[in-house]
Design a protein around this motif. Structure first.
Motif, PDB file in Angstrom:
ATOM      1  N   GLN A 157      14.719  -9.681   9.442  1.00 45.02           N
ATOM      2  CA  GLN A 157      14.672 -10.675  10.512  1.00 45.02           C
ATOM      3  C   GLN A 157      14.237 -12.042   9.985  1.00 45.02           C
ATOM      4  N   GLU A 158      14.037 -12.126   8.670  1.00 47.65           N
ATOM      5  CA  GLU A 158      13.546 -13.345   8.008  1.00 47.65           C
ATOM      6  C   GLU A 158      12.137 -13.687   8.469  1.00 47.65           C
ATOM      7  N   ASP A 159      11.393 -12.651   8.839  1.00 47.13           N
ATOM      8  CA  ASP A 159      10.004 -12.831   9.255  1.00 47.13           C
ATOM      9  C   ASP A 159       9.101 -12.411   8.098  1.00 47.13           C
ATOM     10  N   LEU A 160       9.048 -13.252   7.085  1.00 50.14           N
ATOM     11  CA  LEU A 160       8.283 -12.911   5.886  1.00 50.14           C
ATOM     12  C   LEU A 160       6.782 -12.928   6.150  1.00 50.14           C
ATOM     13  N   GLY A 161       6.359 -13.736   7.105  1.00 44.37           N
ATOM     14  CA  GLY A 161       4.943 -13.820   7.419  1.00 44.37           C
ATOM     15  C   GLY A 161       4.392 -12.503   7.938  1.00 44.37           C
ATOM     16  N   TYR A 162       5.091 -11.916   8.928  1.00 42.04           N
ATOM     17  CA  TYR A 162       4.641 -10.639   9.477  1.00 42.04           C
ATOM     18  C   TYR A 162       4.819  -9.513   8.463  1.00 42.04           C
ATOM     19  N   THR A 163       5.835  -9.608   7.612  1.00 38.47           N
ATOM     20  CA  THR A 163       5.998  -8.613   6.553  1.00 38.47           C
ATOM     21  C   THR A 163       4.786  -8.616   5.630  1.00 38.47           C
ATOM     22  N   ALA A 164       4.377  -9.815   5.215  1.00 33.63           N
ATOM     23  CA  ALA A 164       3.209  -9.931   4.338  1.00 33.63           C
ATOM     24  C   ALA A 164       1.930  -9.535   5.064  1.00 33.63           C
ATOM     25  N   LEU A 165       1.820  -9.902   6.343  1.00 35.93           N
ATOM     26  CA  LEU A 165       0.619  -9.581   7.115  1.00 35.93           C
ATOM     27  C   LEU A 165       0.423  -8.072   7.228  1.00 35.93           C
ATOM     28  N   ILE A 166       1.472  -7.368   7.636  1.00 35.55           N
ATOM     29  CA  ILE A 166       1.363  -5.919   7.789  1.00 35.55           C
ATOM     30  C   ILE A 166       1.105  -5.261   6.433  1.00 35.55           C
ATOM     31  N   GLY A 167       1.819  -5.719   5.405  1.00 36.66           N
ATOM     32  CA  GLY A 167       1.604  -5.159   4.072  1.00 36.66           C
ATOM     33  C   GLY A 167       0.181  -5.358   3.576  1.00 36.66           C
ATOM     34  N   ALA A 168      -0.386  -6.536   3.818  1.00 38.14           N
ATOM     35  CA  ALA A 168      -1.756  -6.813   3.382  1.00 38.14           C
ATOM     36  C   ALA A 168      -2.767  -5.946   4.140  1.00 38.14           C
ATOM     37  N   ALA A 169      -2.549  -5.780   5.452  1.00 32.00           N
ATOM     38  CA  ALA A 169      -3.448  -4.934   6.247  1.00 32.00           C
ATOM     39  C   ALA A 169      -3.387  -3.486   5.773  1.00 32.00           C
ATOM     40  N   VAL A 170      -2.186  -3.013   5.440  1.00 34.03           N
ATOM     41  CA  VAL A 170      -2.035  -1.641   4.940  1.00 34.03           C
ATOM     42  C   VAL A 170      -2.772  -1.475   3.616  1.00 34.03           C
ATOM     43  N   LEU A 171      -2.678  -2.459   2.741  1.00 33.11           N
ATOM     44  CA  LEU A 171      -3.396  -2.384   1.467  1.00 33.11           C
ATOM     45  C   LEU A 171      -4.904  -2.331   1.677  1.00 33.11           C
ATOM     46  N   CYS A 172      -5.391  -3.105   2.630  1.00 28.36           N
ATOM     47  CA  CYS A 172      -6.827  -3.069   2.939  1.00 28.36           C
ATOM     48  C   CYS A 172      -7.242  -1.683   3.425  1.00 28.36           C
ATOM     49  N   MET A 173      -6.421  -1.068   4.263  1.00 27.69           N
ATOM     50  CA  MET A 173      -6.712   0.277   4.751  1.00 27.69           C
ATOM     51  C   MET A 173      -6.663   1.289   3.610  1.00 27.69           C
ATOM     52  N   MET A 174      -5.695   1.143   2.720  1.00 25.13           N
ATOM     53  CA  MET A 174      -5.591   2.050   1.581  1.00 25.13           C
ATOM     54  C   MET A 174      -6.805   1.945   0.669  1.00 25.13           C
ATOM     55  N   PHE A 175      -7.254   0.726   0.456  1.00 26.51           N
ATOM     56  CA  PHE A 175      -8.449   0.524  -0.370  1.00 26.51           C
ATOM     57  C   PHE A 175      -9.669   1.166   0.294  1.00 26.51           C
ATOM     58  N   MET A 176      -9.795   0.979   1.611  1.00 25.93           N
ATOM     59  CA  MET A 176     -10.898   1.593   2.328  1.00 25.93           C
ATOM     60  C   MET A 176     -10.804   3.116   2.283  1.00 25.93           C
ATOM     61  N   GLY A 178      -9.708   4.843  -0.183  1.00 22.65           N
ATOM     62  CA  GLY A 178     -10.025   5.363  -1.513  1.00 22.65           C
ATOM     63  C   GLY A 178      -9.012   5.062  -2.587  1.00 22.65           C
ATOM     64  N   MET A 179      -8.039   4.177  -2.319  1.00 22.18           N
ATOM     65  CA  MET A 179      -7.077   3.818  -3.345  1.00 22.18           C
ATOM     66  C   MET A 179      -7.802   3.157  -4.515  1.00 22.18           C
ATOM     67  N   LYS A 180      -7.429   3.521  -5.726  1.00 27.18           N
ATOM     68  CA  LYS A 180      -8.122   3.030  -6.910  1.00 27.18           C
ATOM     69  C   LYS A 180      -7.929   1.532  -7.084  1.00 27.18           C
ATOM     70  N   LEU A 181      -9.005   0.863  -7.477  1.00 27.13           N
ATOM     71  CA  LEU A 181      -9.011  -0.595  -7.576  1.00 27.13           C
ATOM     72  C   LEU A 181      -8.013  -1.100  -8.606  1.00 27.13           C
ATOM     73  N   ARG A 182      -7.785  -0.334  -9.661  1.00 26.01           N
ATOM     74  CA  ARG A 182      -6.898  -0.813 -10.733  1.00 26.01           C
ATOM     75  C   ARG A 182      -5.437  -0.913 -10.302  1.00 26.01           C
ATOM     76  N   TRP A 183      -5.103  -0.315  -9.156  1.00 26.38           N
ATOM     77  CA  TRP A 183      -3.732  -0.400  -8.669  1.00 26.38           C
ATOM     78  C   TRP A 183      -3.514  -1.611  -7.777  1.00 26.38           C
ATOM     79  N   ILE A 184      -4.581  -2.189  -7.280  1.00 27.01           N
ATOM     80  CA  ILE A 184      -4.444  -3.232  -6.263  1.00 27.01           C
ATOM     81  C   ILE A 184      -3.824  -4.505  -6.833  1.00 27.01           C
ATOM     82  N   ALA A 185      -4.326  -4.980  -7.996  1.00 28.38           N
ATOM     83  CA  ALA A 185      -3.830  -6.239  -8.578  1.00 28.38           C
ATOM     84  C   ALA A 185      -2.324  -6.201  -8.838  1.00 28.38           C
ATOM     85  N   PRO A 186      -1.789  -5.156  -9.505  1.00 35.38           N
ATOM     86  CA  PRO A 186      -0.328  -5.115  -9.712  1.00 35.38           C
ATOM     87  C   PRO A 186       0.461  -5.086  -8.410  1.00 35.38           C
ATOM     88  N   ILE A 187      -0.086  -4.376  -7.401  1.00 36.54           N
ATOM     89  CA  ILE A 187       0.598  -4.297  -6.116  1.00 36.54           C
ATOM     90  C   ILE A 187       0.647  -5.669  -5.455  1.00 36.54           C
TER      91      ILE A 187
END
Length: 335
Positions: A157-176, A178-187
């Protein structure tokens, strides 16, 4: 401590809502979409505020474990609605993007429901596979692949803002979770590279990115809106020009009553109130996280934390855009 955090959170939300209604009334009378009715947007906001309060009441009464059992329904409905955005005449193309559907009484943006659907799914997944949270496949690859079922149509839909927003929130949840910290930077690097690639290959987004990097060169085109926003904030100074006395809303600043309402707050109410609003969102983040961490189970903790991250990150993006710290993106300030 948790009880105090709940009271502080409720008081902050009520305060932000009140400021939002007042500023909407002050700015929306000059909007072309008001059709000459100075109360048009206030009445519409009041309607959706009532709907929101009813939804909040339902959310408070219904056991939140019900969302865990029915996450797949929300996920399927959100995906179907996102697909309908590409099916005219149900799907509507506004400002060059197909992000809305016609619901009879107005328009609806399915990505708003998609945000909730993704939060329900991620919270369910990391409770079900708690022991695998630190592993590459079940702790990242599999859940992210499922989340991409929602992210791909939003990106289309060319809505890159919401794509990034949802992706960032999911990463925060994954980190909370127990996702390993060394994977976060490359992601994060891969995500930013992907967003930049898409942005440079979509003409409208490319123009916004170039305007952000060279604001003076594009001040009459892609950089116009952010420039007018800065003028509004600068005109208000510390004290502000006074409620209702702002000038940029008089057709100088596009979307002054929606996406760019933050600069109007700065122009009319001054630096003190804008800093207070920033502090309120910080308080929402801190209090919400504290409440989520004290949830009775893992699903409740992750779901609460995800909701808070979604609100906080959206506020950061909006304030960053309207103060020219981030490229222009049509994302409203949550209130």
């Amino acid at each position: 401590m948790q009880r105090n955090a709940i009271y502080a959170l409720l008081l902050t939300v009520v305060g932000l809502t009140a400021i939002g209604i007042v500023m909407l009334f002050s700015t929306s009378a000059f909007a072309q979409e008001s059709h000459g009715d100075i109360y048009f947007f206030v009445k519409r906001q009041g309607f959706w505020l009532t709907i929101s309060l009813l939804c909040a009441l339902v959310g408070a009464v219904v056991d939140y474990h019900w969302w865990k059992k029915t996450w797949w329904i929300f996920f399927a409905v959100a995906f179907a609605l996102l697909i309908l955005c590409f099916v005219p005449p149900i799907g509507l193309k506004i400002n060059g993007s197909r992000r809305w559907i016609n619901v009879g009484i107005g328009t609806f943006q399915p990505s708003e429901l998609a945000k909730l659907a993704v939060l329900f799914f991620v919270a369910w997944w990391f409770e079900k596979f708690e022991k695998d949270s630190g592993r590459l496949f079940k702790g990242f690859a599999y859940p992210m692949a499922i989340v991409c079922i929602i992210l791909v149509p939003i990106a289309r839909q060319e809505d890159l803002g919401y794509t990034a927003l949802i992706g960032a929130a999911v990463l925060c949840m994954m980190f909370m979770a127990g996702m390993k910290l060394r994977w976060i930077a490359p992601i994060i690097i891969a995500g930013i590279a992907g967003i930049l690639y898409l942005a440079t290959h979509i003409s409208e987004r490319r123009d916004r990115l170039l305007a952000f990097l060279n604001p003076e060169e594009y001040q009459a085109s892609g950089g116009y809106q952010q420039l007018q926003g800065l003028i509004a904030i600068g005109s208000g100074g510390v004290e502000g020009l006074g409620l209702g006395e702002g000038r940029q809303k008089m057709l100088y600043l596009p979307y002054a009553h929606t996406d760019f309402i933050f600069p109007m707050i700065g122009e009319e109410m001054g630096l003190r109130i804008t800093l207070l609003i920033v502090f309120c969102y910080l308080l929402i983040c801190l209090c919400g996280t504290l409440i989520a961490m004290n949830a009775s189970d893992r699903f409740g903790m992750l779901l609460g934390f995800g909701c808070i991250m979604m609100i906080t990150l959206q506020a950061i993006v909006n304030i960053g855009v309207t103060t020219s710290l981030l490229p222009n993106k049509g994302m409203p300030l949550p209130s």
